[in-house]
Write a protein that holds these residues in place. Structure first.
Motif, PDB file in Angstrom:
ATOM      1  N   VAL A   9       0.862  -1.187   0.000  1.00  0.00           N
ATOM      2  CA  VAL A   9       0.000   0.000   0.000  1.00  0.00           C
ATOM      3  C   VAL A   9       0.896   1.234   0.000  1.00  0.00           C
TER       4      VAL A   9
ATOM      5  N   ALA B 182      -9.352  -5.914   9.783  1.00  0.00           N
ATOM      6  CA  ALA B 182     -10.230  -5.059   8.991  1.00  0.00           C
ATOM      7  C   ALA B 182     -11.538  -4.746   9.717  1.00  0.00           C
TER       8      ALA B 182
ATOM      9  N   ILE C   8      -7.394  -5.583   3.981  1.00  0.00           N
ATOM     10  CA  ILE C   8      -8.454  -5.874   3.008  1.00  0.00           C
ATOM     11  C   ILE C   8      -7.849  -6.533   1.761  1.00  0.00           C
TER      12      ILE C   8
ATOM     13  N   PRO D 162     -11.514   2.577   2.449  1.00  0.00           N
ATOM     14  CA  PRO D 162     -10.419   1.603   2.353  1.00  0.00           C
ATOM     15  C   PRO D 162     -10.684   0.463   1.372  1.00  0.00           C
ATOM     16  N   TYR D 163     -11.947   0.135   1.150  1.00  0.00           N
ATOM     17  CA  TYR D 163     -12.243  -0.945   0.201  1.00  0.00           C
ATOM     18  C   TYR D 163     -11.979  -0.495  -1.232  1.00  0.00           C
TER      19      TYR D 163
ATOM     20  N   ALA E 231      -9.798   1.748  -1.984  1.00  0.00           N
ATOM     21  CA  ALA E 231      -8.336   1.807  -2.064  1.00  0.00           C
ATOM     22  C   ALA E 231      -7.761   0.415  -2.330  1.00  0.00           C
ATOM     23  N   ALA E 232      -8.312  -0.594  -1.643  1.00  0.00           N
ATOM     24  CA  ALA E 232      -7.858  -1.978  -1.843  1.00  0.00           C
ATOM     25  C   ALA E 232      -8.093  -2.408  -3.288  1.00  0.00           C
TER      26      ALA E 232
ATOM     27  N   VAL F   5      -7.153   7.816   2.201  1.00  0.00           N
ATOM     28  CA  VAL F   5      -8.107   7.129   3.082  1.00  0.00           C
ATOM     29  C   VAL F   5      -8.147   7.812   4.450  1.00  0.00           C
TER      30      VAL F   5
ATOM     31  N   GLU G  28      -5.092  -0.882   7.375  1.00  0.00           N
ATOM     32  CA  GLU G  28      -6.470  -1.241   7.074  1.00  0.00           C
ATOM     33  C   GLU G  28      -6.627  -1.678   5.614  1.00  0.00           C
ATOM     34  N   ILE G  29      -6.079  -0.882   4.718  1.00  0.00           N
ATOM     35  CA  ILE G  29      -6.126  -1.229   3.287  1.00  0.00           C
ATOM     36  C   ILE G  29      -5.396  -2.548   3.058  1.00  0.00           C
TER      37      ILE G  29
ATOM     38  N   HIS H 134     -14.971 -12.224   9.279  1.00  0.00           N
ATOM     39  CA  HIS H 134     -14.960 -10.954   8.574  1.00  0.00           C
ATOM     40  C   HIS H 134     -14.154 -11.049   7.284  1.00  0.00           C
ATOM     41  N   LEU H 135     -14.602 -10.311   6.310  1.00  0.00           N
ATOM     42  CA  LEU H 135     -13.979 -10.221   4.996  1.00  0.00           C
ATOM     43  C   LEU H 135     -12.461 -10.107   5.072  1.00  0.00           C
TER      44      LEU H 135
ATOM     45  N   ILE I 277      -5.395  -1.174  -5.591  1.00  0.00           N
ATOM     46  CA  ILE I 277      -4.152  -1.954  -5.498  1.00  0.00           C
ATOM     47  C   ILE I 277      -4.291  -3.300  -6.206  1.00  0.00           C
ATOM     48  N   LEU I 278      -5.424  -3.955  -6.004  1.00  0.00           N
ATOM     49  CA  LEU I 278      -5.634  -5.275  -6.598  1.00  0.00           C
ATOM     50  C   LEU I 278      -5.772  -5.193  -8.122  1.00  0.00           C
TER      51      LEU I 278
ATOM     52  N   GLN J 223     -13.217  -0.779  10.780  1.00  0.00           N
ATOM     53  CA  GLN J 223     -14.503  -0.420  10.166  1.00  0.00           C
ATOM     54  C   GLN J 223     -15.501  -0.009  11.245  1.00  0.00           C
TER      55      GLN J 223
END
Lengths: 307, 307
Positions: free
Chosen positions: A282, B126, B271, A297-298, A300-301, A290, B267-268, B120-121, A304-305, B130
């Protein structure tokens, strides 16, 4: 590569200094770990691995020392791996070794090692199993893994063991705290240490009450509760008896094989995720966005992915 | 999606039932979390986040309750998130809530929630941030995150806070154990609770000795040690004073911003790794080959990464 292979072969032949250096390689992480793992893989799988966990102050070190004495009396070679998942201090490991070494320092059938786990290629979850592999390859009959606390990292370490002992002591917290710590899921055997203190019976009843909440099939393992006074070696034979009984149960129910496969799975997974974590880093810009509420943050993830 | 957005807006407007449901969404994980995060992102970043950690039995719940009273007296809205990293029991969370709720149950300026974190995801790392985001968006001035133990998972949770309190109590283990737990790295403020008990001075000296081993630049934060007797609310004002002083220090040294960016980064990252862990699964065949000594775990990891 060749140096590591040479070291691994000497350690497997019983050279304690080579063994110590190998565990340092494993502890430090880096590419050396691969060579150790590749060389030793065919030699693993013959040791009985016992986990021992509990909060600070319940008497883990004393219990470990007493267990080592008992296993030694039975002629077994014993290794102790004291793992501290949170310690950032390598110096702490050395200090720990000194304190522990005293009683068994001159016994060649005992190897005791404290281990910190920072900086490892695959994190704690990869470093500890590699150290266990080294000890297995070196022919120890029993490997005791001692860990502080009952947090998630410790639960993972307990997952390395064939049999996990959860140590409790009277007056260390009430039933709610015990349930919260999730120890029922981790424990194969409960040990109430300092059983001569007030509250030992209450602790016993608390564990029983917790156990009563779980429905078990007749073939399932029912955790025994053993009372000990470790500093007087009282109850230690009973603990060893319970360990043997559990080992037999594991074997008869195909659980030993299942646990060891689950362990291998977790180990591979930790290495895979360690490698992926290094690849999918990250960056500061994204973290700043963020933190500033500009991006969630999701999202942002996803950025990256998707790269 | 639209349901979640509606819920998020109601919670941000001060509806406690909507808030409770939102945290359940976050706790349960799944796709709902994304919608919550996206909706609330612009509203976050205004709360003071305080972490509180320590071994079972040191008096975390009592201290939290006393801190809540003090913050309330100062007119602040306070949320408490009691996170148990290892508990597999949602029922434990409910039980915990009941025990805690009593004193502040009828106060609308207080929200108390226990949280388990399974399923959790992105795992614990994470789920907790949240939940903190939800509470921030709902306008709480102070968010107290209480966690059991000082293992790795707890260290991660402490990383969520602007200020982390480490609670100790006399007679809960010696100096070596304290060093091993790595608390020096985590603590911004040390609290010695149950300070009327024998050994409080020894605990104080142990912390001082540990601190003396670390060299600090003049501008660096030097952790204060506050003695409390939480059940009598003694020393709690001093704890709050130390928190304020630390907050001011954070602000003046650009540390508040740095910590919050580091938090966002973690956090990122959690995830991202959660998503990757679902993609790169370890199959049974590979695990079986490693357990059988046929393949080493690094070679197995390479096979998965190369697919």
């Amino acid at each position: 590569m060749s140096d590591i292979e040479n070291l691994a072969r000497r350690a497997a032949d019983g050279d304690p200094r080579a063994l110590g250096r190998l565990i340092t390689v494993v502890e430090n992480g880096g590419e050396g770990v691969r060579a150790v793992a590749a060389t030793l893989a065919p030699l693993t799988g013959q040791s009985q691995v016992i986990g021992l966990t509990g909060s600070p102050g319940v008497g883990k070190s004393t219990t470990t020392t007493a267990l080592v004495s008992t296993f030694r009396s039975a002629g077994k070679r014993v290794a102790v791996l004291a793992v501290d998942p949170s310690s950032p201090f390598t110096g702490g490991a050395i200090l720990g070794d000194r304190v522990r070494m005293q009683e068994h320092a001159l016994d060649e059938g005992v190897y005791i090692r404290s281990m910190s786990s920072r900086g490892h290629l695959g994190g704690l979850a990869a470093a500890t199993p590699q150290a266990v592999r080294v000890l297995e390859a070196c022919g120890f009959d029993v490997i005791l893994i001692e860990t502080v606390g009952v947090g998630q990292a410790e639960v993972e370490i307990a997952g390395l063991a064939d049999t996990t002992l959860v140590l409790l002591a009277p007056g260390m917290g009430d039933g709610i705290q015990a349930v919260k710590a999730g120890i029922l899921e981790v424990a194969d055997i409960f040990v109430i240490n300092k059983a001569d203190r007030d509250g030992a019976d209450a602790t016993f009843r608390d564990i029983r009450s917790m156990m009563a909440l779980v429905t078990r099939e007749p073939h399932e393992w029912r955790q025994p509760i053993v009372k000990t006074i470790a500093h007087r070696e009282e109850g230690i034979d009973e603990v060893v008896g319970a360990i043997e009984k559990h080992h037999q149960w594991l074997d008869e129910h195909g659980e030993l094989r299942r646990r060891r496969e689950a362990r291998a799975k977790a180990e591979i997974s930790a290495i895979v995720l360690g490698a992926l974590a290094r690849k999918y880093r990250v960056d500061e810009t994204l973290a700043g966005r963020v933190a500033g509420g500009e991006l969630d943050p999701y999202a942002a993830a996803d950025e990256i992915l998707d790269r």
